[in-house]
Write a protein that holds these residues in place. Structure first.
Motif, PDB file in Angstrom:
ATOM      1  N   PRO A 197       0.811  -0.762  -0.256  1.00 60.35           N
ATOM      2  CA  PRO A 197      -0.385  -0.149   0.086  1.00 60.35           C
ATOM      3  C   PRO A 197       0.781   1.417  -0.437  1.00 60.35           C
ATOM      4  N   GLY A 198       0.070   1.920  -0.670  1.00 57.85           N
ATOM      5  CA  GLY A 198       0.951   3.123  -0.772  1.00 57.85           C
ATOM      6  C   GLY A 198       2.207   2.825  -1.127  1.00 57.85           C
ATOM      7  N   ASP A 199       3.633   3.644  -0.951  1.00 55.18           N
ATOM      8  CA  ASP A 199       4.931   3.877  -1.876  1.00 55.18           C
ATOM      9  C   ASP A 199       5.101   2.219  -1.149  1.00 55.18           C
ATOM     10  N   THR A 200       5.033   1.162   0.120  1.00 57.86           N
ATOM     11  CA  THR A 200       5.506   0.662   0.661  1.00 57.86           C
ATOM     12  C   THR A 200       6.101  -0.224  -0.495  1.00 57.86           C
ATOM     13  N   VAL A 201       7.101  -1.007  -0.596  1.00 60.74           N
ATOM     14  CA  VAL A 201       7.943  -2.417  -1.019  1.00 60.74           C
ATOM     15  C   VAL A 201       7.975  -3.350  -0.384  1.00 60.74           C
ATOM     16  N   HIS A 202       7.878  -4.247  -0.866  1.00 61.77           N
ATOM     17  CA  HIS A 202       8.715  -5.626  -0.201  1.00 61.77           C
ATOM     18  C   HIS A 202       9.872  -6.527  -1.014  1.00 61.77           C
ATOM     19  N   LEU A 203      10.856  -6.463  -0.114  1.00 62.13           N
ATOM     20  CA  LEU A 203      12.244  -7.254  -0.957  1.00 62.13           C
ATOM     21  C   LEU A 203      12.817  -8.627  -0.626  1.00 62.13           C
ATOM     22  N   VAL A 204      13.046  -9.595  -1.452  1.00 65.61           N
ATOM     23  CA  VAL A 204      13.315 -10.732  -1.240  1.00 65.61           C
ATOM     24  C   VAL A 204      15.114 -10.641  -1.436  1.00 65.61           C
ATOM     25  N   LEU A 205      16.219 -10.991  -0.754  1.00 65.87           N
ATOM     26  CA  LEU A 205      17.492 -10.955  -0.796  1.00 65.87           C
ATOM     27  C   LEU A 205      17.867 -12.028  -0.292  1.00 65.87           C
ATOM     28  N   ARG A 206      18.756 -12.641  -1.387  1.00 65.54           N
ATOM     29  CA  ARG A 206      19.833 -13.627  -1.093  1.00 65.54           C
ATOM     30  C   ARG A 206      21.133 -13.372  -0.890  1.00 65.54           C
ATOM     31  N   HIS A 207      21.839 -13.111   0.099  1.00 61.29           N
ATOM     32  CA  HIS A 207      23.252 -13.498   0.334  1.00 61.29           C
ATOM     33  C   HIS A 207      23.766 -14.434   0.367  1.00 61.29           C
ATOM     34  N   THR A 208      24.843 -13.959  -0.522  1.00 60.69           N
ATOM     35  CA  THR A 208      26.480 -15.142  -0.667  1.00 60.69           C
ATOM     36  C   THR A 208      26.810 -15.906   0.134  1.00 60.69           C
ATOM     37  N   GLY A 209      26.196 -15.416   1.242  1.00 59.71           N
ATOM     38  CA  GLY A 209      26.743 -16.805   2.633  1.00 59.71           C
ATOM     39  C   GLY A 209      25.303 -17.168   2.500  1.00 59.71           C
ATOM     40  N   GLY A 210      24.594 -17.716   1.768  1.00 57.75           N
ATOM     41  CA  GLY A 210      23.337 -18.461   2.043  1.00 57.75           C
ATOM     42  C   GLY A 210      22.493 -17.978   2.816  1.00 57.75           C
ATOM     43  N   ALA A 211      22.792 -16.880   3.436  1.00 58.27           N
ATOM     44  CA  ALA A 211      21.445 -16.343   3.910  1.00 58.27           C
ATOM     45  C   ALA A 211      20.605 -15.649   3.396  1.00 58.27           C
ATOM     46  N   SER A 212      19.243 -15.447   3.526  1.00 58.85           N
ATOM     47  CA  SER A 212      18.603 -14.321   2.567  1.00 58.85           C
ATOM     48  C   SER A 212      17.783 -13.587   3.561  1.00 58.85           C
TER      49      SER A 212
END
Length: 299
Positions: A197-212
């Motif tokens: 809603p509004g200017d809200t954004v949701h991101l999912v990232l993958r990191h090089t060490g294996g974590a998200s």
């Protein structure tokens, strides 16, 4: 070190100018702004000089602090670096990779020091917490929520054109990344992104060490829902980012300390222009994904 201030808006008035005037190792030499009358008012308030010509200010100082919209900051930062000025910059460094890279190239060519002021990285409690979590092994996932209510009558940033245009991704996204990257490691992929809603954004990232990690960012949250939270989960349990009790001026003072140290030693600060460019690259990837709806790698 003689330092000048570029910018006269709310952030310059409430954060940069008071800190530059209070730092014992800085000589607050002058202010330049796109509105000369505002530059004069801010300079008079702090007992320094207003400059009509930015190049005249650059010629008179050893360093500049920049409190300007990112599209304006990037070009002036590269110009200041080529004039031999060390750089205390604001986040985001730029909103395009090309402009961010131009700043980094100018810094490398001239050898000036640079620090990008990611507020959370210079708050004492947050800085200590990041250092503690960065040496812990086995992080599995992280969650960052940066929710603000910026466009309200009592907000000093309610009329900010660049925030209205670029939204939470570019305003508070850098804060979230500045906390997660030192702990979870480099981002290898922006795996997903969605509008809320509004200017809200949701991101999912993958990191090089294996974590998200997941990020929820907004400048248009209801006031009762606003706040910041970071949670890490891994083999050792759960860690929560402590709430900071510090104001912004002490954080700017600490950033200025970092710039002075980098200038004296020649050793880059962890939040230098190169780090600022990496944050810009990740946000551009996320923006592309939000626009096109396709996963995009950043490795």
């Amino acid at each position: 070190m003689r330092i000048g201030l570029l910018g006269t808006g709310p952030w310059a008035r409430m954060a940069h100018a008071p800190a530059l005037g209070a730092h014992p190792e800085l000589d607050f030499a002058g202010v330049w702004g796109r509105r000369p009358e505002a530059a004069k008012a801010l300079a008079d308030e702090h007992g320094t000089r207003a400059y009509d010509d930015v190049d005249a200010l650059l010629a008179d100082v050893d360093a500049v602090a920049v409190a300007l919209p990112p599209s304006v900051q990037a070009d002036l930062a590269a110009r200041a670096a080529r004039a031999g000025c060390h750089l205390l910059l604001d986040k985001p460094l730029a909103t395009t990779v090309e402009r961010g890279r131009a700043v980094v190239e100018a810094v490398r060519e001239t050898g000036v020091a640079s620090v990008v002021f990611f507020t959370s990285r210079f708050l004492a409690e947050t800085e200590a917490w990041i250092g503690e979590q960065a040496v812990v092994e086995g992080w599995f996932t992280g969650r960052a929520e940066w929710l603000g209510s910026v466009f309200t009558e009592d907000s000093p940033f309610a009329d900010s054109p660049w925030r209205q245009e670029k939204g939470a991704l570019w305003d508070v996204g850098p804060h979230a990344l500045s906390v997660l990257l030192p702990v979870l490691g480099e981002v290898r992929e922006v795996a997903a992104a969605a509008h809320g809603p509004g200017d809200t954004v949701h991101l999912v990232l993958r990191h090089t060490g294996g974590a998200s990690s997941t990020l929820t960012l907004s400048l248009t949250a209801p006031p009762a829902a606003a706040g910041v939270g970071v949670e890490l989960r891994g083999a050792g349990g759960v860690a929560l980012l402590p709430e900071s009790t510090e104001g912004v001026v002490p954080a700017v003072l600490r950033a200025a300390d970092g710039l002075l140290t980098a200038a004296r030693t020649g050793q880059p600060h962890p939040c230098d222009a190169t780090f600022g460019l990496r944050v810009t690259e990740i946000l551009v990837e996320a923006e592309t994904l939000l626009t096109n709806g396709t996963t995009t790698g950043t490795a």
